[in-house]
Write a protein that holds these residues in place. Structure first.
Motif, PDB file in Angstrom:
ATOM      1  N   ALA A 292     -80.657 115.881 -46.342  1.00 10.96           N
ATOM      2  CA  ALA A 292     -79.901 115.370 -47.480  1.00 10.96           C
ATOM      3  C   ALA A 292     -79.011 116.474 -48.029  1.00 10.96           C
ATOM      4  N   GLU A 293     -77.955 116.073 -48.705  1.00 13.43           N
ATOM      5  CA  GLU A 293     -77.061 117.077 -49.270  1.00 13.43           C
ATOM      6  C   GLU A 293     -77.824 117.930 -50.270  1.00 13.43           C
TER       7      GLU A 293
ATOM      8  N   GLY B  24     -75.126 126.891 -62.192  1.00  6.17           N
ATOM      9  CA  GLY B  24     -74.172 127.944 -62.491  1.00  6.17           C
ATOM     10  C   GLY B  24     -73.466 128.516 -61.281  1.00  6.17           C
ATOM     11  N   THR B  25     -73.598 127.865 -60.132  1.00  8.54           N
ATOM     12  CA  THR B  25     -72.945 128.358 -58.918  1.00  8.54           C
ATOM     13  C   THR B  25     -72.019 127.284 -58.370  1.00  8.54           C
ATOM     14  N   SER B  26     -71.273 127.662 -57.356  1.00  9.93           N
ATOM     15  CA  SER B  26     -70.389 126.703 -56.697  1.00  9.93           C
ATOM     16  C   SER B  26     -70.668 126.727 -55.210  1.00  9.93           C
ATOM     17  N   ARG B  27     -70.341 125.648 -54.532  1.00  9.32           N
ATOM     18  CA  ARG B  27     -70.576 125.582 -53.094  1.00  9.32           C
ATOM     19  C   ARG B  27     -69.642 124.554 -52.489  1.00  9.32           C
ATOM     20  N   ARG B  28     -69.541 124.596 -51.177  1.00  5.39           N
ATOM     21  CA  ARG B  28     -68.795 123.588 -50.433  1.00  5.39           C
ATOM     22  C   ARG B  28     -69.752 122.825 -49.547  1.00  5.39           C
ATOM     23  N   ARG B  29     -69.475 121.547 -49.356  1.00  4.82           N
ATOM     24  CA  ARG B  29     -70.361 120.706 -48.558  1.00  4.82           C
ATOM     25  C   ARG B  29     -70.005 120.824 -47.088  1.00  4.82           C
ATOM     26  N   THR B  30     -70.981 121.124 -46.258  1.00  3.80           N
ATOM     27  CA  THR B  30     -70.775 121.191 -44.821  1.00  3.80           C
ATOM     28  C   THR B  30     -72.004 120.644 -44.115  1.00  3.80           C
ATOM     29  N   ARG B  31     -71.809 120.121 -42.949  1.00  5.27           N
ATOM     30  CA  ARG B  31     -72.949 119.690 -42.152  1.00  5.27           C
ATOM     31  C   ARG B  31     -72.612 119.739 -40.674  1.00  5.27           C
ATOM     32  N   ALA B  32     -73.656 119.846 -39.875  1.00  3.31           N
ATOM     33  CA  ALA B  32     -73.521 119.872 -38.425  1.00  3.31           C
ATOM     34  C   ALA B  32     -74.530 118.892 -37.851  1.00  3.31           C
ATOM     35  N   ARG B  33     -74.523 118.743 -36.536  1.00  2.00           N
ATOM     36  CA  ARG B  33     -75.457 117.828 -35.883  1.00  2.00           C
ATOM     37  C   ARG B  33     -76.427 118.614 -34.999  1.00  2.00           C
TER      38      ARG B  33
ATOM     39  N   PRO C  94     -88.442 140.123 -38.152  1.00  2.00           N
ATOM     40  CA  PRO C  94     -87.576 139.647 -37.069  1.00  2.00           C
ATOM     41  C   PRO C  94     -86.254 139.101 -37.618  1.00  2.00           C
ATOM     42  N   SER C  95     -85.214 139.231 -36.815  1.00  2.00           N
ATOM     43  CA  SER C  95     -83.901 138.728 -37.221  1.00  2.00           C
ATOM     44  C   SER C  95     -83.699 137.276 -36.828  1.00  2.00           C
ATOM     45  N   THR C  96     -84.632 136.697 -36.061  1.00  2.00           N
ATOM     46  CA  THR C  96     -84.532 135.302 -35.623  1.00  2.00           C
ATOM     47  C   THR C  96     -85.817 134.563 -35.988  1.00  2.00           C
ATOM     48  N   VAL C  97     -85.640 133.396 -36.584  1.00  2.00           N
ATOM     49  CA  VAL C  97     -86.767 132.540 -36.947  1.00  2.00           C
ATOM     50  C   VAL C  97     -86.559 131.193 -36.267  1.00  2.00           C
ATOM     51  N   THR C  98     -87.606 130.664 -35.691  1.00  2.00           N
ATOM     52  CA  THR C  98     -87.551 129.353 -35.031  1.00  2.00           C
ATOM     53  C   THR C  98     -88.097 128.288 -35.968  1.00  2.00           C
ATOM     54  N   THR C  99     -87.349 127.201 -36.115  1.00  2.00           N
ATOM     55  CA  THR C  99     -87.768 126.112 -36.977  1.00  2.00           C
ATOM     56  C   THR C  99     -87.394 124.788 -36.322  1.00  2.00           C
ATOM     57  N   THR C 100     -87.597 123.706 -37.037  1.00  2.00           N
ATOM     58  CA  THR C 100     -87.232 122.373 -36.564  1.00  2.00           C
ATOM     59  C   THR C 100     -86.509 121.643 -37.679  1.00  2.00           C
ATOM     60  N   LEU C 101     -85.897 120.516 -37.348  1.00  2.00           N
ATOM     61  CA  LEU C 101     -85.296 119.697 -38.387  1.00  2.00           C
ATOM     62  C   LEU C 101     -86.380 119.175 -39.330  1.00  2.00           C
ATOM     63  N   PRO C 102     -86.077 119.057 -40.613  1.00  2.00           N
ATOM     64  CA  PRO C 102     -87.041 118.439 -41.529  1.00  2.00           C
ATOM     65  C   PRO C 102     -87.327 117.002 -41.100  1.00  2.00           C
ATOM     66  N   THR C 103     -88.508 116.545 -41.418  1.00  2.00           N
ATOM     67  CA  THR C 103     -88.869 115.168 -41.059  1.00  2.00           C
ATOM     68  C   THR C 103     -88.450 114.168 -42.125  1.00  2.00           C
ATOM     69  N   THR C 104     -88.279 114.637 -43.363  1.00  2.00           N
ATOM     70  CA  THR C 104     -87.852 113.751 -44.441  1.00  2.00           C
ATOM     71  C   THR C 104     -86.740 114.410 -45.233  1.00  2.00           C
ATOM     72  N   ALA C 105     -85.955 113.590 -45.941  1.00  2.00           N
ATOM     73  CA  ALA C 105     -84.799 114.096 -46.668  1.00  2.00           C
ATOM     74  C   ALA C 105     -85.188 114.914 -47.888  1.00  2.00           C
ATOM     75  N   ASP C 106     -86.402 114.724 -48.405  1.00  2.00           N
ATOM     76  CA  ASP C 106     -86.788 115.414 -49.636  1.00  2.00           C
ATOM     77  C   ASP C 106     -87.572 116.703 -49.388  1.00  2.00           C
ATOM     78  N   GLN C 107     -87.645 117.128 -48.120  1.00  2.00           N
ATOM     79  CA  GLN C 107     -88.371 118.360 -47.819  1.00  2.00           C
ATOM     80  C   GLN C 107     -87.530 119.264 -46.906  1.00  2.00           C
ATOM     81  N   PRO C 108     -86.529 119.947 -47.466  1.00  2.00           N
ATOM     82  CA  PRO C 108     -85.683 120.824 -46.645  1.00  2.00           C
ATOM     83  C   PRO C 108     -86.444 122.037 -46.145  1.00  2.00           C
ATOM     84  N   ARG C 109     -86.000 122.554 -45.018  1.00  2.00           N
ATOM     85  CA  ARG C 109     -86.542 123.816 -44.511  1.00  2.00           C
ATOM     86  C   ARG C 109     -85.936 124.953 -45.342  1.00  2.00           C
TER      87      ARG C 109
END
Length: 747
Positions: free
Chosen positions: A252-253, A259-268, A291-306
């Protein structure tokens, strides 16, 4: 052992509707031998279609042979047997699509069984189509066809001021020749286990906030899933004081921090594959050896971001840079890139920082098209701290991926030692060339090959060297992608055999293999529109006759002739600043350039009134000037056809403006400034070049890119060949930042 009879060569034809296809056929040499299974290569073919239809592959060959074509369409290989015609020839119609390029390898077999074996290998990903994944069991031993000099084409294909000279220009005397740098230390490479799965399409391109177009299926048949990515760091960081860089991945977005600003971006992302999130640092270091690299997966639900946290420590006052990349092996090209930076303050200024003040950065999302992700690739990710560089290098050819990590304790010294050696080679060329030009040219090529091979052994490691050497005759349009390692002249790196691999008398410089570069987070358009009124070409007529470059003016003439309109010019730095402010499609400068040791440090190009004896700054244009005139633009959103009015073309045909100089807290040089400022293609020189040979390179490049409408990859390779034939190092001096598929399109 079955052998192919002496089949006639020059027998392959590809026929399409008039004007509908562009065909290039590279026939195998007459002495190309068949392999142990009785398979011989006849030709490699590139077919670019301008309209949807068919192209007919026809072979006029021996009646007792069997013929087939390996057809590569968007990186997917298909094995096609040719049908016997009543007249004795063999042929097959191949479907083509508008604006697509096909690659065909046409072969002859002594028997139908030989072709069946070959078909099985192609289906496994062999024959230059990839090969096994690291974790997959080895396929049955089927020797590769030795193509001799044939190339498997995987893609369409200074004087006293340190500038160009009318003769062979020595390297600029800008920095004292350093003592040899300490040899690089090899760091332990991470153990990357690749899953057992075939490579399929990379996710499609994404723009700011829009749904990213992409393939219907992912790597394992799963539909790509759009996800949002961002990163957050404090707005002010303090030398020696650790802080957290937070990276987020969400279905989810993501809401902005108050107090900050951001731009919306997404990838597949492919939901069936792990995601590797890596950070590359300048002026910063990972705390506690994390380590400089961490392995993760896509979140399973929209309300629980990695939420991934990297604990970092700034080096010294200046500026810290962080590049975050998201990849899904075995594809090594990032699906998304985030670029962050913040000032590093001295410890005595820490009290001035607001508590908890952070900013969110969502930088350019770089989602490669399938054609780029499938090209042979060198990914070089660098972290630089306290002068020590750690390079994480990944090589990918087809489906085979190899990794190596190397540490340079004195990166600046290592780079300067390479350029000092190039200067020595050039200095020795001129007196020898006066007596025997051919012998001098051979000596230069031999010495540069030795230097390039040394760099390969020191930096690439045995696994990568072995892979590249085994595929050396099938590598074309090699893409070097990097988070910011642009100091090393990778174009002169020469492939080397490892262990029991056979030596080869031919030359295999990366530059001659079609090397182009891409820096993460910068535009990479495939179409560069050219309006003749927005083309600027500059060849200063130097007041000091010692600086005169008569052949440089030919470069301007060439551009005007090909565009049928004389280009605009700029007589001094002030006029160049006005051109940049107004906007341009193509900027070409043919003159002197150098690294500047006096303040302001950096690179500069010299205009007509410039003089080394009275350098008051008014006769030159520096990279600092360009940084002021062309601030970082962030995302450059292109049109639907891949073009971008904000991503123009810059060609600085002046020595020493194609490379960057390493710095602990930032990059420097025209290449970095123009690319970060939104330029889509940048070509520059990495060392001093000859005026006449440079003019030949430029003329050939524009004749192919503008006159023949070839891709930039094809045009650059043709230009390198033209310069190489002149017997000079200039062919490898040019550094090219571009999508090799890009085209210049006059309006």
């Amino acid at each position: 052992m079955a052998r192919v009879p002496d089949a006639p060569r020059g027998v392959v034809e590809v026929i399409g509707d008039r004007g509908a296809v562009d065909v290039r056929i590279d026939h195998a040499p007459p002495d190309a031998a068949a392999d142990a299974h009785g398979i011989a290569l006849l030709a490699d073919v590139v077919v670019h279609a301008f309209a949807t239809g068919t192209a007919t592959v026809r072979v006029r060959g021996a009646a007792d042979l069997h013929y087939a074509a390996i057809v590569v369409r968007e990186g997917i290989a298909e094995f096609v047997r040719l049908d016997r015609l009543p007249g004795g020839d063999v042929a097959r119609e191949i479907a083509v699509e508008a604006d697509r390029t096909l690659h065909l390898t046409v072969v002859a077999g002594a028997s139908a069984d030989a072709l069946t074996e070959l078909e099985a290998e192609v289906m496994r990903g062999g024959m230059g189509m990839g090969g096994e994944l690291e974790s997959a069991p080895p396929p049955p031993a089927v020797p590769e066809i030795d193509l001799g000099d044939a190339v498997f084409d995987t893609g369409p294909i200074g004087g006293a001021v340190g500038g160009r000279s009318p003769g062979l220009a020595p390297a600029p005397d800008l920095v004292p020749v350093p003592a040899p740098a300490p040899p690089p230390a090899v760091a332990p490479a991470p153990d990357h286990a690749l899953p057992h799965a075939p490579v399929a399409a990379s996710p499609g391109a994404a723009d700011g906030g829009g749904a990213a177009p992409g393939p219907v299926e992912g790597l394992d048949g799963a539909a790509p899933v759009p996800a949002f990515v961002d990163a957050e760091i404090p707005s002010g960081i303090v030398a020696g004081v650790a802080f957290d860089a937070v990276v987020r991945l969400s279905l989810a977005e993501l809401a902005s921090t108050p107090g900050t600003s951001r731009r919306r971006t997404r990838a597949r992302f492919d939901p069936s594959r792990d995601i590797e999130v890596s950070v590359q640092l300048r002026g910063l270091a990972l705390a506690g050896g994390a380590p400089s690299t961490v392995t993760t997966t896509l979140p399973t639900t929209a309300d629980q971001p990695r939420r991934l946290v990297f604990r970092l420590v700034p080096d010294a006052p200046g500026r810290g840079h962080i590049t975050v990349t998201f990849t899904q092996p075995p594809v090594v090209t990032p699906l998304a890139v985030l670029a962050l930076s913040a000032p590093i303050l001295p410890a005595d200024e820490a009290d001035g920082l607001g508590g908890g003040d952070s900013h969110v950065v969502a930088a350019s999302v770089a989602v490669p098209p399938r054609e780029i992700a499938d090209l042979p690739t060198l990914a070089i990710d660098e972290s630089l701290s306290h002068g020590t560089s750690e390079l994480h290098i990944t090589a990918k050819v087809g489906r085979t991926v190899r990794h190596h990590v190397v540490r340079l304790d004195d990166k600046a010294g290592y780079v300067e030692e390479i350029y000092a050696e190039l200067a020595r080679i050039r200095d020795g060329f001129e007196p020898e060339a006066a007596d025997d030009p051919d012998e001098a040219a051979d000596t230069v090529r031999r010495d540069v090959r030795s230097l390039g091979a040394r760099i390969a052994r020191e930096l690439l490691g045995d696994d990568i060297n072995a892979l590249l050497w085994s595929k050396r005759r099938r590598i074309s349009q090699l893409v070097l992608q990097t988070s910011g390692e642009l100091d090393i002249p990778w174009e002169i790196v020469h492939l080397v055999p490892v262990d029991r691999q056979r030596a080869d008398p031919d030359r295999f410089f990366l530059g001659d293999l079609g090397l182009t570069r891409w820096m993460y987070g910068t535009p990479r358009p495939t179409v560069i529109p050219l309006d003749a009124e927005r083309v600027v070409a500059i060849a200063p007529e130097y007041v000091n006759p010692e600086y005169d470059l008569p052949r440089a003016r030919e470069e301007v003439t060439t551009i005007g002739a090909l565009l049928s309109a004389p280009p605009r010019s700029a007589a001094d730095p002030a006029e160049l600043r006005a051109v940049i402010a107004e906007g341009f499609d193509l900027l070409h400068f043919a003159g002197h350039g150098r690294w500047r040791d006096a303040a302001p440090l950096g690179q500069e190009i010299a205009f007509a009134t410039w003089s080394e004896d009275s350098d008051d700054g008014t006769g030159s244009y520096t990279d600092s000037d360009a940084r002021r005139d062309l601030p970082e633009l962030g995302d450059v959103v292109g049109a639907a056809d891949g073009s971008a009015r904000g991503a123009p073309f810059v060609f600085l045909s002046a020595c020493d403006v194609g490379r960057l100089r390493a710095g602990a807290t930032g990059l420097g040089g025209f290449a970095e400034v123009f690319l970060r400022g939104g330029v889509g293609v940048f070509i520059g020189c990495s060392w001093a070049v000859r005026d006449d040979v440079s003019a030949a390179f430029v003329r050939t490049f524009y004749e192919h890119a503008l006159g023949r409408r070839e891709t930039l990859g094809e045009a650059v390779l043709a230009a390198r060949h033209a310069a190489r034939d002149a017997g000079d190092l200039t062919s490898l001096a040019f550094t090219v930042f571009a999508d090799p598929r890009a085209r210049l399109v006059p309006r």
